[in-house]
Scaffold this motif. Structure first.
Motif, PDB file in Angstrom:
ATOM      1  N   VAL A 169      56.644  17.047  19.654  1.00 24.51           N
ATOM      2  CA  VAL A 169      56.517  16.423  20.870  1.00 24.51           C
ATOM      3  C   VAL A 169      55.021  15.585  21.210  1.00 24.51           C
ATOM      4  CG1 VAL A 169      56.504  16.441  23.207  1.00 24.51           C
ATOM      5  CG2 VAL A 169      57.557  18.553  22.149  1.00 24.51           C
ATOM      6  N   GLU A 170      54.505  15.843  20.319  1.00 20.75           N
ATOM      7  CA  GLU A 170      53.528  15.095  19.890  1.00 20.75           C
ATOM      8  C   GLU A 170      53.091  13.705  19.645  1.00 20.75           C
ATOM      9  OE1 GLU A 170      49.176  15.811  18.129  1.00 20.75           O
ATOM     10  OE2 GLU A 170      50.173  17.153  17.618  1.00 20.75           O
ATOM     11  N   THR A 171      53.876  13.699  18.366  1.00 23.44           N
ATOM     12  CA  THR A 171      54.302  12.600  17.844  1.00 23.44           C
ATOM     13  C   THR A 171      55.302  11.220  18.467  1.00 23.44           C
ATOM     14  OG1 THR A 171      54.606  13.629  15.227  1.00 23.44           O
ATOM     15  CG2 THR A 171      55.498  11.399  15.379  1.00 23.44           C
ATOM     16  N   LEU A 172      55.814  12.415  19.404  1.00 27.56           N
ATOM     17  CA  LEU A 172      57.201  11.665  20.390  1.00 27.56           C
ATOM     18  C   LEU A 172      56.044  10.741  21.202  1.00 27.56           C
ATOM     19  CD1 LEU A 172      59.924  10.823  21.098  1.00 27.56           C
ATOM     20  CD2 LEU A 172      60.242  12.510  22.700  1.00 27.56           C
ATOM     21  N   TYR A 173      54.823  11.827  21.954  1.00 25.05           N
ATOM     22  CA  TYR A 173      54.024  10.928  22.810  1.00 25.05           C
ATOM     23  C   TYR A 173      53.338  10.173  22.684  1.00 25.05           C
ATOM     24  CZ  TYR A 173      50.104  11.832  25.520  1.00 25.05           C
ATOM     25  OH  TYR A 173      48.628  10.436  26.013  1.00 25.05           O
ATOM     26  N   ARG A 174      52.685  10.187  20.810  1.00 24.95           N
ATOM     27  CA  ARG A 174      52.388   9.158  20.497  1.00 24.95           C
ATOM     28  C   ARG A 174      52.409   7.745  19.834  1.00 24.95           C
ATOM     29  NH1 ARG A 174      47.736  10.185  16.849  1.00 24.95           N
ATOM     30  NH2 ARG A 174      46.565  12.493  17.071  1.00 24.95           N
ATOM     31  N   ILE A 175      54.011   7.666  19.910  1.00 29.38           N
ATOM     32  CA  ILE A 175      54.842   7.070  19.853  1.00 29.38           C
ATOM     33  C   ILE A 175      54.992   6.064  21.466  1.00 29.38           C
ATOM     34  CG2 ILE A 175      57.684   5.858  19.250  1.00 29.38           C
ATOM     35  CD1 ILE A 175      57.054   7.813  17.232  1.00 29.38           C
ATOM     36  N   SER A 176      55.255   7.102  22.047  1.00 25.31           N
ATOM     37  CA  SER A 176      55.436   6.225  23.528  1.00 25.31           C
ATOM     38  C   SER A 176      54.174   5.862  23.565  1.00 25.31           C
ATOM     39  CB  SER A 176      55.577   7.310  24.391  1.00 25.31           C
ATOM     40  OG  SER A 176      54.415   8.314  24.929  1.00 25.31           O
ATOM     41  N   VAL A 177      53.125   6.103  23.821  1.00 23.94           N
ATOM     42  CA  VAL A 177      51.296   5.779  23.944  1.00 23.94           C
ATOM     43  C   VAL A 177      51.552   4.727  22.876  1.00 23.94           C
ATOM     44  CG1 VAL A 177      49.404   5.600  23.683  1.00 23.94           C
ATOM     45  CG2 VAL A 177      50.632   7.969  25.118  1.00 23.94           C
ATOM     46  N   ALA A 178      51.762   3.911  22.719  1.00 22.05           N
ATOM     47  CA  ALA A 178      51.598   2.925  20.929  1.00 22.05           C
ATOM     48  C   ALA A 178      53.027   1.842  21.154  1.00 22.05           C
ATOM     49  CB  ALA A 178      51.551   3.457  19.970  1.00 22.05           C
ATOM     50  N   LEU A 179      53.294   1.800  21.651  1.00 24.61           N
ATOM     51  CA  LEU A 179      54.233   1.436  22.284  1.00 24.61           C
ATOM     52  C   LEU A 179      55.048   1.366  23.499  1.00 24.61           C
ATOM     53  CD1 LEU A 179      57.955   2.740  19.973  1.00 24.61           C
ATOM     54  CD2 LEU A 179      56.105   0.609  19.547  1.00 24.61           C
ATOM     55  N   ASP A 180      54.100   1.538  24.245  1.00 17.91           N
ATOM     56  CA  ASP A 180      53.964   2.007  26.241  1.00 17.91           C
ATOM     57  C   ASP A 180      54.970   1.384  26.750  1.00 17.91           C
ATOM     58  OD1 ASP A 180      51.740   0.796  28.229  1.00 17.91           O
ATOM     59  OD2 ASP A 180      51.978  -0.651  27.994  1.00 17.91           O
TER      60      ASP A 180
END
Length: 77
Positions: free
Chosen positions: A57-68
Motif C-alpha cells: 500500500v505504501e508503494t501504491l501511495y508513493r506512486i499516486s503522489v508521484a503521478l499526482d
C-alpha cells in the motif's frame, strides 16, 4: 442487501492504470522509480503483466503522489 462485486484481477487493473497515468505524465519507468525511491526494475515489474509481482500500500501511495492522481484512479476498472 446489495450484491458486492469485486475485481478479481485488481493487480492487473492497477498495473494498467499506473502505466497509463505514467505515460500521460510523460514519465519513463526510470523517472517514476526515482521519484518514489525504488529501482527501475521494481517499477518495470509492477507494470509487467508477465510478472505476478505484488506491491505494498505504501508503494501504491508513493506512486499516486508521484503521478499526482488519487488512489481511486489507480484502482478503478
Amino acid at each position: 442487501m446489495n450484491q458486492l462485486v469485486f475485481d478479481d484481477d485488481i493487480y492487473n487493473t492497477i498495473r494498467h492504470n499506473i502505466k497509463k497515468c505514467r505515460k500521460e505524465k510523460g514519465l519513463t519507468a526510470a523517472e517514476l522509480a526515482e521519484l518514489i525511491g525504488r529501482s527501475h526494475d521494481f517499477v518495470r515489474q509492477i507494470e509487467s503483466e508477465k510478472v505476478a509481482y505484488n506491491f505494498s500500500v505504501e508503494t501504491l501511495y508513493r506512486i499516486s503522489v508521484a503521478l499526482d492522481v488519487s488512489l481511486d484512479k489507480l484502482i478503478e476498472k
